[in-house]
Design a protein around this motif. Structure first.
Motif, PDB file in Angstrom:
ATOM      1  N   THR A  34       0.856  -1.172   0.000  1.00  0.00           N
ATOM      2  CA  THR A  34       0.000   0.000   0.000  1.00  0.00           C
ATOM      3  C   THR A  34       0.895   1.225   0.000  1.00  0.00           C
ATOM      4  N   ALA A  35       0.827   2.025  -1.062  1.00  0.00           N
ATOM      5  CA  ALA A  35       1.788   3.109  -1.240  1.00  0.00           C
ATOM      6  C   ALA A  35       1.757   4.094  -0.078  1.00  0.00           C
ATOM      7  N   ASP A  36       0.561   4.449   0.409  1.00  0.00           N
ATOM      8  CA  ASP A  36       0.480   5.437   1.477  1.00  0.00           C
ATOM      9  C   ASP A  36       1.067   4.906   2.783  1.00  0.00           C
ATOM     10  N   ALA A  89      -7.107   5.544   2.551  1.00  0.00           N
ATOM     11  CA  ALA A  89      -7.925   6.081   1.474  1.00  0.00           C
ATOM     12  C   ALA A  89      -7.079   7.005   0.606  1.00  0.00           C
ATOM     13  N   PRO A  90      -7.293   6.986  -0.715  1.00  0.00           N
ATOM     14  CA  PRO A  90      -6.496   7.861  -1.580  1.00  0.00           C
ATOM     15  C   PRO A  90      -6.807   9.332  -1.353  1.00  0.00           C
ATOM     16  N   LEU A  91      -5.810  10.160  -1.549  1.00  0.00           N
ATOM     17  CA  LEU A  91      -5.959  11.610  -1.534  1.00  0.00           C
ATOM     18  C   LEU A  91      -5.783  12.111  -2.957  1.00  0.00           C
ATOM     19  N   VAL A 144      -3.747   4.945  -3.725  1.00  0.00           N
ATOM     20  CA  VAL A 144      -3.414   3.757  -2.931  1.00  0.00           C
ATOM     21  C   VAL A 144      -3.003   2.659  -3.899  1.00  0.00           C
ATOM     22  N   ARG A 145      -1.928   1.955  -3.565  1.00  0.00           N
ATOM     23  CA  ARG A 145      -1.412   0.921  -4.458  1.00  0.00           C
ATOM     24  C   ARG A 145      -1.478  -0.445  -3.774  1.00  0.00           C
ATOM     25  N   GLN A 146      -1.827  -1.470  -4.547  1.00  0.00           N
ATOM     26  CA  GLN A 146      -1.864  -2.842  -4.043  1.00  0.00           C
ATOM     27  C   GLN A 146      -1.149  -3.755  -5.042  1.00  0.00           C
ATOM     28  N   ILE A 147      -0.275  -4.594  -4.531  1.00  0.00           N
ATOM     29  CA  ILE A 147       0.483  -5.518  -5.372  1.00  0.00           C
ATOM     30  C   ILE A 147       0.131  -6.950  -5.010  1.00  0.00           C
ATOM     31  N   ASN A 148       0.062  -7.805  -6.011  1.00  0.00           N
ATOM     32  CA  ASN A 148      -0.259  -9.212  -5.807  1.00  0.00           C
ATOM     33  C   ASN A 148       0.652 -10.040  -6.707  1.00  0.00           C
ATOM     34  N   VAL A 157      -5.827   2.830  -6.802  1.00  0.00           N
ATOM     35  CA  VAL A 157      -7.117   3.485  -6.632  1.00  0.00           C
ATOM     36  C   VAL A 157      -6.846   4.962  -6.418  1.00  0.00           C
ATOM     37  N   PHE A 158      -7.451   5.812  -7.256  1.00  0.00           N
ATOM     38  CA  PHE A 158      -7.251   7.257  -7.187  1.00  0.00           C
ATOM     39  C   PHE A 158      -8.444   7.939  -6.530  1.00  0.00           C
ATOM     40  N   HIS A 159      -8.211   9.129  -6.061  1.00  0.00           N
ATOM     41  CA  HIS A 159      -9.261   9.926  -5.421  1.00  0.00           C
ATOM     42  C   HIS A 159     -10.345  10.279  -6.448  1.00  0.00           C
ATOM     43  N   PRO A 160     -11.607  10.350  -6.040  1.00  0.00           N
ATOM     44  CA  PRO A 160     -12.679  10.694  -6.990  1.00  0.00           C
ATOM     45  C   PRO A 160     -12.481  12.026  -7.702  1.00  0.00           C
ATOM     46  N   ASP A 161     -11.742  12.951  -7.090  1.00  0.00           N
ATOM     47  CA  ASP A 161     -11.530  14.255  -7.730  1.00  0.00           C
ATOM     48  C   ASP A 161     -10.457  14.221  -8.811  1.00  0.00           C
ATOM     49  N   ASP A 162      -9.661  13.172  -8.870  1.00  0.00           N
ATOM     50  CA  ASP A 162      -8.600  13.109  -9.879  1.00  0.00           C
ATOM     51  C   ASP A 162      -9.205  12.939 -11.268  1.00  0.00           C
ATOM     52  N   ILE A 163      -8.721  13.727 -12.211  1.00  0.00           N
ATOM     53  CA  ILE A 163      -9.208  13.714 -13.589  1.00  0.00           C
ATOM     54  C   ILE A 163      -8.027  13.459 -14.525  1.00  0.00           C
TER      55      ILE A 163
END
Length: 360
Positions: A222-224, A248-250, A255-259, A270-276
């Motif tokens: 998780t990057a954060d 939660a993303p800002l 937020v990053r997840q690796i598998n 996963v990016f914040h809803p405001d990111d365009i």
């Protein structure tokens, strides 16, 4: 509704077009029916569910972070129990990840508790005939058993197949035993809904039933959080979701997840809803990435949202109704430079900071 819930398994290797086929079937669903769809993804963040346009008559249950045939077997059982408790569906469709081996799933569905409640009908396997020319695919035990355990075999993407791929599919079909109930070719996942009601043959057997029973480790980052965790596959799903909520993303800080496992590596953001994400820059970057086997992403372009789908070097995109957050998952045969990819995605999102759609 019948006493038992009609149930189908739709399988196929990475990039065969399973999600597209299910979307096509949904578009032809009888208006008075409600369907439940379990969507399984190898990656952690879960992207496939964003491709489905639900109108209240479709229930999507996502299972991310491994294969329901083995690592997420417990999650599948719990999801089936929850769906059956609702008693509100006319059909159940299960879409395993492309690396998923059907044997474990079919075994679960045939257990006495579920067989009394589920009417297991045809297992449909989609293949891209060009995959038959790739030794890395044809040597996969999972790929071969996806074909072995299918009641119906569908060669999808025939519009992209050359003469060699067509001949390879014909050779494959001439050597199948026991014979399939149906073998057909199509494009864009367009298959007849009547195929769903073919009766499961039952006598089909896996040639490699233990293909997934090996020791694998899953890595999540998780990057954060700034740290790495290693756990067995059995804990992947719950672990990933727990950290997704804790971190939660800002804006412009995803937020990053690796598998990893089953000879594949995935990374999702996963990016914040405001990111365009400006479309031209995003498309150019997705096209430029090297070493990718599979990429799926739901992105906010402004007012519109788009679903990107990349298989190998082929890219397509469609408008979607999803409106929650931007997210993307990449699968590769070897680890990629996830830091560099993340940096560029953030740069593209930063370009949209002054978009007039940012606060809509």
């Amino acid at each position: 509704m019948s006493q038992r819930l009609p149930t189908n398994l739709i399988t196929g290797f990475l990039g065969a077009g399973k999600t597209t086929a299910i979307r096509h079937l949904m578009s032809l669903k009888p208006a008075d029916e409600t369907w439940a769809i379990i969507v399984n993804e190898f990656g952690q963040v879960g992207v496939d569910e964003m491709a489905f346009d639900t109108q209240g008559d479709i229930n999507i249950t996502p299972l991310s972070g491994g294969c329901v045939c083995c690592q997420l077997g417990g999650e599948l059982t719990r999801s089936l129990n929850q769906l059956l408790e609702q008693q509100a569906f006319d059909r159940l469709i299960i879409e395993p990840t492309g690396m998923g081996h059907p044997a474990g799933i079919l075994d679960t569905l045939r257990k006495p508790f579920f067989s009394d409640r589920l009417d297991l009908r045809a297992t449909i396997c989609l293949i891209d005939p060009r995959q038959l020319l790739d030794p890395q695919v044809t040597q996969s035990e999972t790929f071969r058993d996806q074909i072995n355990l299918a009641d119906v075999l569908v060669a999808n993407k025939m519009d992209k197949a050359d003469a060699a791929a067509e001949a390879a599919f014909a050779d494959l079909c001439s050597d199948l035993f026991p014979p399939k109930q149906a073998i057909l070719t199509t494009e864009q996942g367009r298959i007849d809904p009547a195929l769903l009601d073919y009766v499961s043959a039952g006598q089909l057997r896996a040639q490699f039933p233990d293909a997934h029973q090996h020791a694998d480790e899953t890595t999540h980052h998780t990057a954060d959080a700034g740290h790495v965790h290693d756990h067995d596959h059995d804990h992947a799903h719950a672990h990933a979701h727990a950290h997704a909520h804790e971190n939660a993303p800002l804006p412009c800080k995803p937020v990053r997840q690796i598998n990893s496992g089953l000879e594949r590596y995935s990374c999702g953001w996963v990016f914040h809803p405001d990111d365009i994400f400006p479309f031209d820059e995003l498309e150019a970057f997705i096209s430029s990435l090297q070493g990718i086997e599979r990429l799926k992403g739901a992105f906010r372009l402004g007012y519109p949202w788009v679903f990107f789908n990349r298989v190998g070097d082929e890219i397509s995109f469609d408008a979607i109704s999803y409106r929650r957050d931007s997210r993307v998952e990449i699968i590769a045969r070897a680890p990629l430079d996830w830091d560099a990819i993340e940096t560029r995605l953030i740069e593209i999102a930063t370009l949209g900071v002054n978009s007039p759609y940012r606060n809509i």
